[in-house]
Design a protein around this motif. Structure first.
Motif, PDB file in Angstrom:
ATOM      1  N   VAL A 219       0.707  -0.841   0.356  1.00 31.72           N
ATOM      2  CA  VAL A 219       0.277  -0.150  -0.065  1.00 31.72           C
ATOM      3  C   VAL A 219       0.850   1.210   0.220  1.00 31.72           C
ATOM      4  O   VAL A 219       0.760   2.094  -0.768  1.00 31.72           O
ATOM      5  CB  VAL A 219      -0.959  -0.281   1.239  1.00 31.72           C
ATOM      6  N   GLY A 220       1.627   1.079   0.423  1.00 32.08           N
ATOM      7  CA  GLY A 220       2.729   2.085   0.289  1.00 32.08           C
ATOM      8  C   GLY A 220       3.311   2.914  -1.104  1.00 32.08           C
ATOM      9  O   GLY A 220       3.366   3.814  -1.644  1.00 32.08           O
TER      10      GLY A 220
ATOM     11  N   GLY B 224       7.882  10.574   1.553  1.00 32.26           N
ATOM     12  CA  GLY B 224       7.480   9.569   1.108  1.00 32.26           C
ATOM     13  C   GLY B 224       8.235   8.730   0.936  1.00 32.26           C
ATOM     14  O   GLY B 224       8.355   7.620   1.779  1.00 32.26           O
ATOM     15  N   LEU B 225       9.086   8.794   0.156  1.00 32.68           N
ATOM     16  CA  LEU B 225      10.298   7.671   0.192  1.00 32.68           C
ATOM     17  C   LEU B 225      10.749   7.793   1.552  1.00 32.68           C
ATOM     18  O   LEU B 225      11.299   6.912   1.213  1.00 32.68           O
ATOM     19  CB  LEU B 225      11.296   8.602  -1.085  1.00 32.68           C
ATOM     20  N   ARG B 226      11.457   8.769   2.063  1.00 31.82           N
ATOM     21  CA  ARG B 226      11.953   8.946   3.381  1.00 31.82           C
ATOM     22  C   ARG B 226      11.457   8.330   5.010  1.00 31.82           C
ATOM     23  O   ARG B 226      11.106   7.322   5.738  1.00 31.82           O
ATOM     24  CB  ARG B 226      12.853   9.976   3.923  1.00 31.82           C
ATOM     25  N   TYR B 227      10.030   8.423   4.400  1.00 32.94           N
ATOM     26  CA  TYR B 227       9.081   8.167   6.177  1.00 32.94           C
ATOM     27  C   TYR B 227       8.079   7.008   5.470  1.00 32.94           C
ATOM     28  O   TYR B 227       7.728   6.251   6.614  1.00 32.94           O
ATOM     29  CB  TYR B 227       9.023   9.286   6.831  1.00 32.94           C
ATOM     30  N   VAL B 228       7.500   6.596   4.888  1.00 32.47           N
ATOM     31  CA  VAL B 228       6.462   5.932   4.452  1.00 32.47           C
ATOM     32  C   VAL B 228       6.949   4.439   4.357  1.00 32.47           C
ATOM     33  O   VAL B 228       6.768   4.549   2.814  1.00 32.47           O
ATOM     34  CB  VAL B 228       5.498   6.281   3.246  1.00 32.47           C
TER      35      VAL B 228
ATOM     36  N   LEU C 199       2.654   6.043  -3.001  1.00 28.29           N
ATOM     37  CA  LEU C 199       4.030   7.059  -4.171  1.00 28.29           C
ATOM     38  C   LEU C 199       3.410   6.966  -5.424  1.00 28.29           C
ATOM     39  O   LEU C 199       3.712   8.149  -5.662  1.00 28.29           O
ATOM     40  CB  LEU C 199       5.401   6.533  -3.652  1.00 28.29           C
ATOM     41  N   ALA C 200       2.873   6.031  -5.730  1.00 29.81           N
ATOM     42  CA  ALA C 200       3.649   6.042  -7.488  1.00 29.81           C
ATOM     43  C   ALA C 200       2.309   6.894  -7.983  1.00 29.81           C
ATOM     44  O   ALA C 200       1.518   7.843  -8.658  1.00 29.81           O
ATOM     45  CB  ALA C 200       2.769   4.706  -7.895  1.00 29.81           C
ATOM     46  N   ALA C 201       0.610   6.940  -6.884  1.00 28.11           N
ATOM     47  CA  ALA C 201      -0.370   7.825  -6.937  1.00 28.11           C
ATOM     48  C   ALA C 201      -0.394   9.359  -6.878  1.00 28.11           C
ATOM     49  O   ALA C 201      -0.332   9.973  -7.646  1.00 28.11           O
ATOM     50  CB  ALA C 201      -1.989   6.169  -5.925  1.00 28.11           C
ATOM     51  N   PHE C 202      -0.047   9.330  -5.884  1.00 32.33           N
ATOM     52  CA  PHE C 202       1.217  10.838  -5.592  1.00 32.33           C
ATOM     53  C   PHE C 202       2.048  11.210  -7.137  1.00 32.33           C
ATOM     54  O   PHE C 202       2.037  12.097  -7.024  1.00 32.33           O
ATOM     55  CB  PHE C 202       1.464  10.599  -4.178  1.00 32.33           C
ATOM     56  N   GLY C 203       2.747  10.301  -7.311  1.00 31.92           N
ATOM     57  CA  GLY C 203       3.967  10.830  -8.525  1.00 31.92           C
ATOM     58  C   GLY C 203       3.047  11.483  -9.442  1.00 31.92           C
ATOM     59  O   GLY C 203       3.109  12.387 -10.739  1.00 31.92           O
ATOM     60  N   ALA C 204       1.537   9.693  -9.745  1.00 29.85           N
ATOM     61  CA  ALA C 204       0.464  11.045 -11.036  1.00 29.85           C
ATOM     62  C   ALA C 204       0.137  11.634 -10.892  1.00 29.85           C
ATOM     63  O   ALA C 204      -0.071  12.311 -12.038  1.00 29.85           O
ATOM     64  CB  ALA C 204       0.252   9.135 -11.313  1.00 29.85           C
TER      65      ALA C 204
END
Length: 462
Positions: free
Chosen positions: A67-68, A174-178, A72-77
């Motif tokens: 799910v993480g 997100g890349l650091r903490y999620v 991240l992919a959804a936020f990037g898109a």
């Protein structure tokens, strides 16, 4: 935990902000791109429909890739699509890119809720969900004010470019903490179920929304999508209940607390989103305020919500979502009734006090019901639970918005003041129904606690 929560808020806030931010600039977009009024309306409609399309797939994708990673992919898109929307040279490309933006935005909120639920467990779920609730409730409320301020000095492109710095910061954090989440064993994707719900849900939402615009069920443009959408949803529900490994596990509704919390979210969503539509119109049509003044006038509503939402989360963890939602919806009724008696010349101070109190009521009613539903399921079932609850909230919001639009449109030609008073009475009635659903949730939680086995201490012989 709090770092993760604040990062997730970035995605929730920007996706919900966009639902109202762009609406302010539709006329500017129409003039700049030389589009017709009917065509430019799809800039808003395509986003909302795409939001509904992506929801059913969220649970399956979350289990498939983690799910993480999905978040991240959804936020990037979403961030990339926002930048491309600003570069669109004609209305057709803008609508297509808004679909991509809406699909990615629809994944952000349920994926974020799943991340938080799996990270903290049921005992602290209310506190972290309340932080997310601030973003979900305040985003649409302040969108018109931000959009109006941007258009006052900048071009329509900045309605989309504003998402780029927020997206870059959110993804970096997100890349650091999620946490990336676990890749679980999933069944094959139920393509038939996906087609049924992905067609049925947006058709139903579109049909309900069109009721508010056409003010009649007799229109073919309203009746056909409404019936087709309802048929698709019923077929999906029947298939998901009977099939092994469904797209969304509807057997979660066998748990009475989850079922009651989901239904309470449906009716609370109807009252909440109906009010979000009505209050801006109240200031614009009855009091003659412009877009920026309207947005600033609604800030007191957001302030009340923001201040009390953390308290609401603590109360939910301490006493249960049912009783908090019950008191919150009851307070919503009390803060809605005065608007049914107020006229166009009501003092601004009075309105701000009432809106602040209503913001407090919103904080106590919106998040606790959904939190109770999530806390009732197992950790591995959270992707399905968040997906279903968000679908119900979306449907409830569409119904509440359509109800307000129909009542107001029918009465507005005769007398504006009378029209708003009548509509506020209907909104009060919707809030009363939400009180009833919250009462069911409270009783279901009481019964569940009573059924738990009581631990006994057995003395050990020396």
């Amino acid at each position: 935990m709090w770092r993760v929560s604040l990062v997730i808020v970035f995605g929730a806030f920007v996706s919900m902000l966009d639902t109202s931010l762009v609406n302010v600039g539709l006329d500017s977009i129409r003039n700049a791109l030389g589009a017709t009024l009917d065509a430019v309306q799809w800039v808003a409609s395509a986003y909302l429909i795409a939001l509904a399309v992506s929801l059913p797939l969220c649970g399956w994708l979350g289990r498939k890739v983690g799910v993480g990673r999905l978040w991240l992919a959804a936020f990037g898109a979403f961030t990339v699509a926002s930048g491309l929307c600003a570069l669109a040279g004609d209305i057709g490309w803008l609508v297509v890119l808004r679909v991509l933006q809406g699909i990615s935005a629809g994944l952000l909120v349920p994926a974020g809720q799943t991340i938080l639920g799996q990270a903290v467990g049921p005992k602290r779920l209310g506190r972290v969900m309340s932080i997310l609730g601030i973003a979900v409730s305040s985003g649409p409320a302040i969108g018109p004010a931000i959009g109006g301020l941007l258009l006052h000095s900048l071009s329509w492109h900045w309605l989309f470019l504003i998402n780029l710095p927020v997206g870059v910061i959110g993804i970096a954090l997100g890349l650091r903490y999620v946490p990336r989440g676990d890749r679980g064993a999933v069944s094959r994707l139920d393509w038939t179920g996906l087609v049924l719900v992905s067609a049925g849900l947006p058709l139903f939402v579109y049909g309900v929304t069109m009721i508010g615009e056409k003010v009649t069920l007799a229109s073919v443009s309203v009746l056909m999508p409404l019936l087709a959408g309802l048929a698709g949803l019923l077929a999906f529900g029947f298939r998901a209940w009977r099939r092994a490994g469904p797209l969304v596990n509807l057997r979660l509704f066998q748990d009475r607390v989850y079922a009651a919390g989901s239904v309470a979210t449906l009716f609370t969503g109807a009252a909440m989103f109906g009010a979000m539509l009505l209050f801006p119109l109240y200031f614009q049509l009855l009091r003659g305020a412009d877009v920026i003044t309207t947005g600033l006038s609604l800030f007191s509503l957001g302030i009340g919500t923001t201040l009390v939402m953390p308290i609401s989360g603590w109360l939910t963890d301490r006493y249960g979502g049912g009783i908090v939602s019950l008191w919150g919806n009851g307070f919503t009724v009390l803060t809605t009734v005065p608007f049914a008696f107020l006229g166009a010349d009501t003092a601004a101070v009075t309105l701000q006090i009432l809106l602040f109190l209503r913001g407090i009521a919103l904080a106590l009613s919106a998040v606790p019901a959904g939190t109770a539903a999530y806390a009732a399921v197992r950790r591995e079932d959270l992707p399905d639970a968040t997906t279903t609850v968000n679908i119900l909230q979306r449907v409830g919001g569409a119904v509440g918005g359509a109800l307000v639009a129909v009542i107001l449109a029918q009465a507005l030609p005769e007398d504006a003041e009378h029209a708003f008073r009548t509509t506020f009475w209907w909104l009060t009635g919707a809030s009363v129904v939400a009180v009833g659903s919250a009462t069911w949730l409270w009783l279901a939680q009481r019964a569940a606690r009573a059924d738990r086995p009581i631990a006994t201490v057995v003395p050990v012989a020396k």
